[in-house]
Design a protein around this motif. Sequence first.
Motif, PDB file in Angstrom:
ATOM      1  N   THR A  95       0.920  -1.204  -0.034  1.00  0.00           N
ATOM      2  CA  THR A  95      -0.141  -0.177  -0.052  1.00  0.00           C
ATOM      3  C   THR A  95       0.777   1.106  -0.085  1.00  0.00           C
ATOM      4  O   THR A  95       2.053   1.133   0.395  1.00  0.00           O
ATOM      5  CB  THR A  95      -0.941  -0.087   1.284  1.00  0.00           C
ATOM      6  OG1 THR A  95      -0.205  -0.228   2.659  1.00  0.00           O
ATOM      7  CG2 THR A  95      -2.079  -0.989   1.082  1.00  0.00           C
ATOM      8  N   GLU A 124       0.928   5.564   0.654  1.00  0.00           N
ATOM      9  CA  GLU A 124       0.230   7.016   0.743  1.00  0.00           C
ATOM     10  C   GLU A 124      -0.147   7.521  -0.493  1.00  0.00           C
ATOM     11  O   GLU A 124       0.471   7.522  -1.222  1.00  0.00           O
ATOM     12  CB  GLU A 124       0.986   7.929   1.594  1.00  0.00           C
ATOM     13  CG  GLU A 124       1.423   7.425   2.924  1.00  0.00           C
ATOM     14  CD  GLU A 124       0.100   7.447   3.916  1.00  0.00           C
ATOM     15  OE1 GLU A 124      -0.743   8.393   3.897  1.00  0.00           O
ATOM     16  OE2 GLU A 124       0.062   6.336   4.632  1.00  0.00           O
ATOM     17  N   LYS A 125      -1.351   8.301  -0.491  1.00  0.00           N
ATOM     18  CA  LYS A 125      -1.577   8.816  -1.819  1.00  0.00           C
ATOM     19  C   LYS A 125      -0.671  10.162  -1.920  1.00  0.00           C
ATOM     20  O   LYS A 125      -0.064  10.677  -1.007  1.00  0.00           O
ATOM     21  CB  LYS A 125      -3.028   9.646  -1.904  1.00  0.00           C
ATOM     22  CG  LYS A 125      -4.109   8.742  -1.892  1.00  0.00           C
ATOM     23  CD  LYS A 125      -5.501   9.424  -2.089  1.00  0.00           C
ATOM     24  CE  LYS A 125      -6.545   8.430  -1.575  1.00  0.00           C
ATOM     25  NZ  LYS A 125      -6.693   7.823  -0.393  1.00  0.00           N
ATOM     26  N   HIS A 166      -2.869   7.565  -7.112  1.00  0.00           N
ATOM     27  CA  HIS A 166      -3.174   6.649  -5.827  1.00  0.00           C
ATOM     28  C   HIS A 166      -2.703   5.307  -6.424  1.00  0.00           C
ATOM     29  O   HIS A 166      -2.964   4.519  -7.056  1.00  0.00           O
ATOM     30  CB  HIS A 166      -4.650   6.364  -5.805  1.00  0.00           C
ATOM     31  CG  HIS A 166      -5.165   5.557  -4.698  1.00  0.00           C
ATOM     32  ND1 HIS A 166      -4.207   5.434  -3.509  1.00  0.00           N
ATOM     33  CD2 HIS A 166      -6.147   5.350  -4.003  1.00  0.00           C
ATOM     34  CE1 HIS A 166      -4.734   5.100  -2.534  1.00  0.00           C
ATOM     35  NE2 HIS A 166      -5.793   4.784  -2.812  1.00  0.00           N
ATOM     36  N   THR A 174      -1.495   2.617  -4.940  1.00  0.00           N
ATOM     37  CA  THR A 174      -1.708   1.464  -4.398  1.00  0.00           C
ATOM     38  C   THR A 174      -2.633   0.589  -5.608  1.00  0.00           C
ATOM     39  O   THR A 174      -2.530  -0.629  -5.545  1.00  0.00           O
ATOM     40  CB  THR A 174      -2.805   1.391  -3.241  1.00  0.00           C
ATOM     41  OG1 THR A 174      -2.189   2.416  -2.387  1.00  0.00           O
ATOM     42  CG2 THR A 174      -3.010   0.192  -2.597  1.00  0.00           C
TER      43      THR A 174
END
Lengths: 320, 433
Positions: free
Chosen positions: A143, A145-146, A156, A158
């Motif tokens: 994952t 962070e934006k 994004h 992810t």
Amino acid sequence: MSLLKVTIDNLDVEVEPGTTILNAARKIGGRVVPPAMCYYSGLKGTGGKCRTCLVKVSKSSATDPRPMPKLVPSCSTIVQDGMIVQNITSPEVLEARKHIVEILLINHPLDCPICDQAGECDLQNLSYKHGLADTRYEFERRTFEKIDIGRFIQLHMTRCILCYRCVYLADQLTDKRVHGVLFRGDNSEISTFIENVVENDFSGNVIDVCPVGALTDKTFRFKSRVWFTKPYDAHRNCEKCEGKAVLWMSGTDVLRVTGRKNEFGEVEDFICNECRFEKKNTDDWILEGPRNISHSSVISQNLYELINEPPKEPPFNKKD
Amino acid sequence: MSLRILTENIDIPELTSFEVYRKLGGYRSVEKSLKTMSPSGVMEEVKKSTLRGRGGAGFPTGMKWSFLARGIGKPHYLICNADESEPGTFKDRYLMERNPHLLIDGMITSAFALEANTAYIYVRGELFRVLRILEKAIGEAYANGFLGKNILGSGYSLDIFCHPGAGAYICGEETALIESVEGKRGNPRIKPPFPAIAGLWDCPTVVNNVETLASVPWIINNGGEEYAKIGVWKSTGTKLMSACGHISKPGVYEVKMGLPVEEFIYSEEYCGGIRKGNKLKAVIAGGSSVPILPADLILKTAAGEPRLITYESLSEGGFETGTMLGSGGFIVMDNTTCIVKNLWNFTRFYRHESCGQCSPCREGTGWMEKVLYGIENGEGKMPDIDLLEDVAKNIEGHTICPLGDAAAWPVRSAIRHFRSEFEEHVKLKKCPF
């Protein structure tokens, strides 16, 4: 030069020399077209990375009847006269593709219910068609962070499948690329170096070429699901671009403006940021009429009839 | 005393200096080729020698040279691949550290055969010492008229540049190496086109391993046919083997092609047997990416023939019961070794070194590493072993470059030959070693 004859899934097609297997298959159309997540015909150098378009070449050419030893990426393999290609008629190809989908999904969050791309997402379509119902991956997903890359575009990471399309687009369409792939292996990520803003007249097109929801339109985020909006072809006089766009409307409100995508999900004319982000009023545009979506996605369901003939079925039983 | 072609005078410490190397007969091949031979003549000699690429793939060097697209109005380039980073392989480093002029000698002759006026040595970034030694040697060659304009009055000019890498194993793959020399991110290119047609700056390029190029002077001095007499069948000449692991005498040994593996491991001249008199368990014969073989299969083929150090003998039996000569990184493991832990270590390496360009390798190597870590640390389940094999199977052959294969082969072979050891880890819920 004369045309070359290629056979894909027992269907014959004649193409110009220098054509790739993928484009030959697109000429036939229908189900024999291999899915492509990284190749984009308008961008030079794309392709070969996602490996979803792998096909089996069971005969290299009329002069060299040997099969190719490995599965080849159809997007970057040039056809030869007399070549015989198997796509959906080869169990080996389908098996490999199933695994590629699994691989692409292991680090994907599958947050389709809250993703703006849902409904017109290439990865979603690919998974429906070729994916497994279950995953065998049991570890924590990657994952991020934006990352803030400016006023209009949300990055994004992810959701990213690292197709490199946005990198090639920035190289070829804009005068200075400020984002790219950092790090390597499964640590690779799309980012700007360092903490830069992606901002120029054509940067918004990265949203259109992104096959997943990694790059989304900040002016449209969470406004509506794409299948609730109605697409209209529209144009305007623009100094920077052709001004040919699709308006995604709810009632008389323009919720989103995008480029016009063809049946393979590729934008024909890239549009500028002014058209995309700043002209959200019907007065800015000359409406041409409703847009028919033939792209195989939920946005085409129930709304409009298909503009193309029903897909051709390859004759599975034909033997060479 | 066995025949030494590459390591003949290597124990003389001053060999790195031009004077000493020259006095011992160095640069004779440059004089011979530039003054008395034509480029095609040099290439013919190399073809006759049936020298094969020493970087791992074993592709015939003369044939590789003949693929070079000549006469298309573009300059040609020769690149020496000195990005030796495969775990277990350290032969090129040894050669360059102790005898840098031999490489330059070979490169001048090879570049002459390829009609290239610029050549690069792509040195692994970590090898600072080698880089310094090479730079010094190149400087000496320039000062003595063996590099630069109009070498020895022959009208042929050549410049050699050292290009240090930045610490990426993938840049040993020839197209990634070319990208790196061009100053880009070291991502392998999609082939075709092959570098012989469109390589460095879109020009015809040949990329050869250090050891391959260092073999060229002997071939020119003594003739290709003489070279072809050494060795067995299509594996000619000598091979540098970098032996490491649980042996009494680790190090770099030059062996004649065709030496039995058993003799290499147990004779006092080479590895000197297994340390502390332990039992041989397994061998990785050609650097970490080739399949691992258990003791019985490395000493004898499945058909019962003694296994020899040649390209053919080591790969006899395919991947079911054979392996590959690869780059000559000979890793020996005795019965105290945990195969799972060793495999996890290799897989961790491939995960770290994957460029991340194509999806099967990017995600698959990480997946395999995590599963193996679990098994080694007692968190594995029985289905994990099949899963691991399936993931490896689906990486193999589906990637842009051979790194995916290199990551998959050790996994598949370890499971094939040592499955019981994986199962033992799962049953005991810990590493039995």
